[in-house]
Design an enzyme around this catalytic site. Structure first.
Site, PDB file in Angstrom:
ATOM      1  CG  ASN A  33      -0.180   0.139   2.450  1.00  0.00           C
ATOM      2  OD1 ASN A  33       0.796   0.030   2.437  1.00  0.00           O
ATOM      3  ND2 ASN A  33      -1.074   0.120   3.616  1.00  0.00           N
ATOM      4  CE1 TYR A 146       7.005  -5.047  13.027  1.00  0.00           C
ATOM      5  CE2 TYR A 146       8.801  -5.276  14.691  1.00  0.00           C
ATOM      6  CZ  TYR A 146       8.200  -5.334  13.596  1.00  0.00           C
ATOM      7  OH  TYR A 146       8.759  -6.119  12.417  1.00  0.00           O
TER       8      TYR A 146
END
Ligand code: UDP
Length: 311
Positions: A33, A146
């Site tokens: 993306n 994360y």
């Protein structure tokens, strides 16, 4: 001819993997993306009939017509600066994105490789880190977005393996460097090189005594490819066990760039791991892999890349 889908294929690791798989004779479909990926990393592949690029956010349904043999899920912000700026996207791509990529693997009966991370070990209490260490992660700290996304991604991958019989591989990737890293991704090596080349102060965080073990990109990609082709469905560390302090790497980069930059000491980021070093016994035994590129050679190539970028 086999076909591979690489999510995050325009990123640092992803783009090198596109090159590697094309070189090995596969067709490659790259999905990105472009939030942290960069089309410049794959622009040399435009016109290659075995390569195609799809701009897509893999947290949404992934539609790929035709047969797919391998899915390599590398989409994710991956530097501390990136995932602190993109915390929700990081959590979404690790959870929803991994779910979509695994769904595609199940549908296509393709083998799935997850790009996991040494961050699953958190601030480790065991050193070096073997694969059977469960880690020491703060779920609500700034890095939690994360670390926990990747831990969830590993759990989901094993669930698809166990309950849907998807062939899965999990790479725990340790610090890796080389050309095509983003100059401004905030990581130690690009930061230090750019600062050294621009004659700016080198920003060492804390007192620089924290350690990392840096793997050159060609070694990393070679290990990932061997893991993909192996029959090992439990996690495997891929990284270079040569451990050094952050202060040492800063000094080495100053020396190699012949820079006049001085080192300054800034605040240490929250939950910054104090040590990190992969135990690569498993990779060596199961994959017959170990890193071969000397750090100095890797650093010289990386410095050349950033010099060109500046010019
Ligand atoms: N670091 C530093 N100066 C910088 C960038 C990073 O001292 O300008 C430190 C960072 O705090 C960490 C180590 O270098 O201890 C490696 O950081 P990096 O962001 O490359 O990766 P990490 O291992 O933290 O994921």
């Amino acid at each position: 001819m086999k076909t591979a889908v690489i999510t995050g294929g325009a990123g640092f690791l992803g783009s090198h993997l596109c090159d590697k798989l094309l070189h090995e004779g596969l067709k490659v479909i790259c999905i990105d993306n472009l939030i942290t990926g960069n089309v410049e990393n794959i622009s040399h592949l435009a016109g290659n009939e075995n390569f195609s690029f799809v701009k897509h956010d893999v947290t949404n349904y992934i539609f790929i017509p035709g047969e797919v043999d391998f899915i390599l899920h590398f989409a994710s912000p991956a530097s501390p600066v990136d995932y602190l700026q993109l915390p929700i996207q990081t959590l979404k791509v690790g959870s929803l994105g991994t779910h979509k990529a695994l769904g595609l693997a199940k549908e296509k009966k393709a083998r799935f490789l997850l790009a996991s991370t040494s961050e699953v070990y958190g601030d480790p209490e065991i050193h070096p880190q073997p694969e059977d260490y469960w880690g020491n992660v703060n779920p609500i700290g700034p890095r939690g977005v994360y670390d926990e996304a990747k831990r969830f991604a590993e759990a989901l991958t094993m669930a698809y393996h166990r309950y849907h019989n998807v062939e899965t591989r999990i790479a725990r990737i340790f610090n890796t460097f080389g050309p095509k890293m983003r100059a401004n991704d905030g990581r130690a090596i690009p930061n230090f090189i750019m600062q050294a080349l621009n004659g700016e102060p080198i920003t060492v965080y804390g007192d620089g005594s924290q350690t990392r073990s840096f793997c050159y990109i060609t070694d990393q990609v070679d290990g990932l490819y061997k893991l993909l082709l192996s029959d090992e469905d439990e996690p495997v560390n891929i990284g270079n066990p040569e451990e050094m302090t952050v202060l040492e790497i800063a000094k080495e980069i100053i020396k190699l760039t012949k820079s006049s930059s001085k080192i300054i000491f800034n605040e240490l980021p929250v939950n910054d791991p104090k040590v990190r070093q992969p135990d690569i016994k498993k990779a060596s035994e199961k994959l017959g892999w170990k890193p071969i590129v000397k750090r100095e050679d890797g650093l010289r190539n990386t410095i050349d890349y950033f010099k060109k970028l500046i010019n």
